[in-house]
Each structure stands twice: as structure tokens, then as C-alpha cells.
Design a protein around this motif. Sequence first.
Motif, short mmCIF file in Angstrom:
data_model
loop_
_atom_site.label_atom_id
_atom_site.label_comp_id
_atom_site.label_asym_id
_atom_site.label_seq_id
_atom_site.Cartn_x
_atom_site.Cartn_y
_atom_site.Cartn_z
N PHE A 123 -24.83 3.10 -4.47
CA PHE A 123 -25.73 2.24 -5.24
C PHE A 123 -25.00 1.40 -6.29
O PHE A 123 -25.57 1.06 -7.32
N ARG A 194 -26.45 -5.56 -13.75
CA ARG A 194 -27.40 -5.54 -14.86
C ARG A 194 -28.80 -5.13 -14.39
O ARG A 194 -29.51 -4.39 -15.09
N CYS A 195 -29.18 -5.59 -13.22
CA CYS A 195 -30.49 -5.19 -12.68
C CYS A 195 -30.53 -3.69 -12.40
O CYS A 195 -31.53 -3.02 -12.70
N PHE A 196 -29.46 -3.16 -11.84
CA PHE A 196 -29.42 -1.72 -11.56
C PHE A 196 -29.49 -0.92 -12.86
O PHE A 196 -30.13 0.13 -12.92
N GLU A 197 -28.81 -1.42 -13.89
CA GLU A 197 -28.84 -0.75 -15.18
C GLU A 197 -30.25 -0.76 -15.77
O GLU A 197 -30.72 0.26 -16.30
N LEU A 198 -30.94 -1.88 -15.66
CA LEU A 198 -32.31 -1.96 -16.15
C LEU A 198 -33.22 -1.02 -15.37
O LEU A 198 -34.13 -0.41 -15.94
N GLY A 199 -32.99 -0.92 -14.07
CA GLY A 199 -33.78 0.00 -13.27
C GLY A 199 -33.64 1.43 -13.75
O GLY A 199 -34.63 2.16 -13.89
N LYS A 200 -32.39 1.85 -14.01
CA LYS A 200 -32.17 3.21 -14.50
C LYS A 200 -32.83 3.42 -15.85
O LYS A 200 -33.43 4.47 -16.11
N LYS A 201 -32.75 2.42 -16.72
CA LYS A 201 -33.34 2.54 -18.05
C LYS A 201 -34.86 2.66 -17.99
O LYS A 201 -35.48 3.27 -18.86
N ASN A 202 -35.45 2.05 -16.97
CA ASN A 202 -36.90 2.04 -16.86
C ASN A 202 -37.43 3.08 -15.89
O ASN A 202 -38.57 3.00 -15.43
N VAL A 204 -36.56 3.95 -12.77
CA VAL A 204 -36.60 3.74 -11.32
C VAL A 204 -35.55 4.65 -10.69
O VAL A 204 -34.34 4.47 -10.89
N TYR A 206 -33.03 6.58 -7.99
CA TYR A 206 -32.27 6.22 -6.80
C TYR A 206 -33.01 6.76 -5.57
O TYR A 206 -33.73 7.76 -5.65
#
Length: 225
Positions: A123, A194-202, A204, A206
Motif C-alpha cells: 500500500f 498524501r492521500c494515503f496519509e489522510l486516509g490513515k488519519k481519518n 480508513v 487497509y
Amino acid sequence: MNQEDNEKKVMIVNGSSHTNGTTMVAIEEMIKVFDAEKIETEVVQLGGKPIADCLQCNVCQKTGECVFKDDGVNEFVKKAEDADGFVFATPVYFAHPSGRIFSFLDRVFYSAGSEEIYKAFQFKPGAAIAVARRGGCSATIDALNKYFGIAQIPIASSTYWNMTHGLTADEAFKDEEGMQTMSNLARNMVWMMRCFELGKKNGVPYPQTATEACTNFIRRDDGQR
């Protein structure tokens, strides 16, 4: 730029025996973007030193490390744990990647096959780059993309296939669309990270990965599959 962006890192493998040749020109064009976006980079230069092929001795499946310890494979796998993206770059030899990057990546991904180490690659966006005088880039990119496809690495793309052209480093700079392609590719990778990082923060999660099935396509003696 926030602190999270400052901590992002891309590992880059230069599969050329020439550390400052045409392949490095393409890499440096991407690094310009990464630097501007405060993304750390590390280039692994395979250079002209010997790199052993994978022997499928399976020692790595027991120890978590490749049995060959003198050409950077184990060090790369270890560093991959802290990386956020990957770039595999190679010159084109007879319409395929250099033999050295093949040998290096075969051992990287086979030795990283154990569940814990495998997570070092999952990922995280990856991109393959091919550099040629004239032809063979598409087949070369396809070959390198195979590593991403088996390791759950989302493949980054650009506004053209990830290739540049030139016989010498000086010529490679003149491939304006190729340089543009490299810059856009780097920007797309930054966006993905950056999108993956935002996903983790919110919150979402894996995807859940199933690994139980392993089929060899061999029929049983009774004719059943």
C-alpha cells in the motif's frame, strides 16, 4: 508544509551500471519535484558491482534475510520499512530491464515474502522508469511493474508512459516531454502519498489480505483439481 510531509521518504533504485548516465537524468528530474515538496529521497546505485541472482535456496524464508549479504539487498528491504514510496529505474537492454535490477529486485521481493517483512511494501505507491536510446521502453516498464503487482504496491502513472530517451546524459536532458513526464510522475506520487496519509488519519483501514490459498495448478492423481 506540515510535519507529516517532511517525514515522507521515497526509495529509488538506479538499475544502471552508470551512476550518472541517462537513467540518473530521469531520476534527478523526479528528485527536483520531491525536494520542492519536502519529500526525502534516497537513491540506491546498483552500479557496476556484481549482483547475484536469486538461488531460491529459501534461507530468507527462515531468517528474513537473503543469504547474499554483500550487495545491498538486505539493507534495501530494511530501509523499505520506513519508506513511503518506491521508484525502480533502469536503462533498456534488448527491450527489457538491466539484468542487475532484475537480480536485485528478484531477491528483494523473494526475501521480503515473509508476512512481517512483506508489509514494508504494501500500500505504498511505486513507479517504474525506463530509459532508452530508441525502443523497448514499454516492455521494460511492464516487466518492472510485475514487482508492484504482486506486492500490493499501487502503481503511479504520469501523462505519458514513464520513459525518457537519449543515448547520453546530455541527450536525455533534451527529451522535453520525457522530463515533463518524470516531473508529473513525481507530483502524482506525492499526491498519492498524501492521500494515503489522510486516509490513515481519518480511519480508513487497509484492505484485509487473504494469504491462505496457494495453488500450483497440478491435478491430483485421481483426476480431481
